[in-house]
Design an enzyme around this catalytic site. Sequence first.
Site, PDB file in Angstrom:
ATOM      1  NE  ARG A  62      -3.870  -2.081  -0.082  1.00  0.00           N
ATOM      2  CZ  ARG A  62      -4.376  -2.731  -1.127  1.00  0.00           C
ATOM      3  NH1 ARG A  62      -3.846  -2.566  -2.342  1.00  0.00           N
ATOM      4  NH2 ARG A  62      -5.418  -3.532  -0.985  1.00  0.00           N
ATOM      5  CG  HIS A 179      -7.050  -9.431 -12.177  1.00  0.00           C
ATOM      6  ND1 HIS A 179      -7.119  -9.246 -10.822  1.00  0.00           N
ATOM      7  CD2 HIS A 179      -8.321  -9.303 -12.633  1.00  0.00           C
ATOM      8  CE1 HIS A 179      -8.378  -9.013 -10.466  1.00  0.00           C
ATOM      9  NE2 HIS A 179      -9.129  -9.046 -11.559  1.00  0.00           N
ATOM     10  CG  ASP A 305      -4.883 -11.205  -4.373  1.00  0.00           C
ATOM     11  OD1 ASP A 305      -4.237 -10.141  -4.498  1.00  0.00           O
ATOM     12  OD2 ASP A 305      -5.976 -11.399  -4.942  1.00  0.00           O
TER      13      ASP A 305
HETATM   14  O1  DOR Z   1      -9.325  -8.592  -3.834  1.00  0.00           O
HETATM   15  C1  DOR Z   1      -8.500  -7.950  -4.443  1.00  0.00           C
HETATM   16  N1  DOR Z   1      -7.809  -6.939  -3.876  1.00  0.00           N
HETATM   17  N2  DOR Z   1      -8.304  -8.240  -5.722  1.00  0.00           N
HETATM   18  C2  DOR Z   1      -7.541  -7.471  -6.517  1.00  0.00           C
HETATM   19  O2  DOR Z   1      -7.444  -7.789  -7.667  1.00  0.00           O
HETATM   20  C3  DOR Z   1      -6.908  -6.249  -5.984  1.00  0.00           C
HETATM   21  C4  DOR Z   1      -6.720  -6.332  -4.524  1.00  0.00           C
HETATM   22  C5  DOR Z   1      -6.380  -5.011  -3.885  1.00  0.00           C
HETATM   23  O3  DOR Z   1      -5.353  -4.416  -4.256  1.00  0.00           O
HETATM   24  O4  DOR Z   1      -7.082  -4.595  -2.972  1.00  0.00           O
HETATM   25 ZN    ZN Z   2      -4.078  -9.195  -6.646  1.00  0.00          ZN
END
Ligand code: DOR
Ligand code: ZN
Length: 424
Positions: A62, A179, A305
């Site tokens: 982030r 993706h 993820d």
């Molecule tokens: O659930 C998800 N969160 N899928 C994504 O493709 C992006 C990710 C995010 O960056 O929050």
């Molecule tokens: Zn992702």
Amino acid sequence: MILIKNGRVVNPGGKEGKLDILIKDDKIAAVGKNIREKNARVIDAKGKTVAPGLIDMHCHLREPGREDEETIAQTSLAALKGGFTSICCMPNTNPPIDSPGTVKYILEKAKENRGGTVRIFPVGAITKGRKGEELAEISELKDAGVVALSDDGDSVMNALVMRRAFEYAKMFSLPIMSHCQDKQLSRNGVMNEGYNSTVLGITGMPAEAEEVIVYRDISLAAMTGGALHISHSSTRGTVEILKQAKRKKVNVSAEVTPHHLILTDDLVRGFDTSTKVNPPLRTRDDISALRKGLRDGTIDAIATDHAPHSQEEKDDDYRSAPFGMVGLETCLALILTEIVGEGVITLKSAVAKMTVNPARILGLKKGVIAPDQDADVVIFDTGAEWTIAPADFAGPCKNSPFIGRTVRGRVVTTIVGGRVLYSL
Ligand code: DOR
Ligand code: ZN
């Protein structure tokens, strides 16, 4: 010097068994029985499992952009707590990783962490601004250090742009991590389309929205000879298409997340927004296909993820809350408990899917404990039981649907480049 003694070494790419491991500086110096070295700091791993440091092919930083949700230092600690010594970060930061500047920023920021940090391998964007229109400067991204390309979070909807991406990526030996989500088919969808979405009256995303792009990208990989990696596989159809493509020797690999292997969309009935993730939680039938794919090798890797979101944003209603869940801290324990523990795959296979396999897909010289390799090692206790709690997550975001679940298997020590960066 560090001497790890008496552990059970699970090391799919190298020597295994009850062995000692000697680390000198940042490298593995020796792996063998009864190693003696009087100047070394001894770590007693009796009763514990010793494995190559785990590699997470897919997580989200982030920083830059949302340091309030998680700083690089916090993501690093999350990774180390989970036994990961290397992580690949997706480009959907703000600004996105579509230029060498952002790659450098992330790598420099990680270095500032004086206590040491997880190794970070950035994944560059396929297109400028992740908009799906114009290719990013792929050669510059490669020079800056990206290990793969992805517009993760979004699919590149224009097939011609994707074809060119494969052609360029191939010239620079970069895999494309896709993706897969047809944005028209999945429009407004916030959960899996099926029985539960009908009952709840919530717009769903059909499995086909994923599968049509999986098929398209496999076709383009075959056409161009480029390397394709399917991110977060979530449906039975995806596994079936992958299986067929692998039979035809297309250069394709795939990952799956713990949550897609364990949780179904029944959970959405509680409207807990920590279950909102993209791709969405699917059905029992999808889970059984994913598990079978994991077992027979159709699915090569397990990735988290990891996607932190603030409580404030997750407190929104189910339609508006952001997609994503945190996962670095819980991945290994969930896999040990639910997947290895249930006999879906062996411990060795689980370790392979988080070490040698991602290293091979990404072309990293990592994932094996052997002389001259980087001294990246994890020690974990497969018998230790714990209940996942908010305090177990390193950053301020606690968006995990696994909170409250009791799991078996805990990381006790994580070593990166010969330095103990985490111990329980
Ligand atoms: O659930 C998800 N969160 N899928 C994504 O493709 C992006 C990710 C995010 O960056 O929050
Ligand atoms: Zn992702």
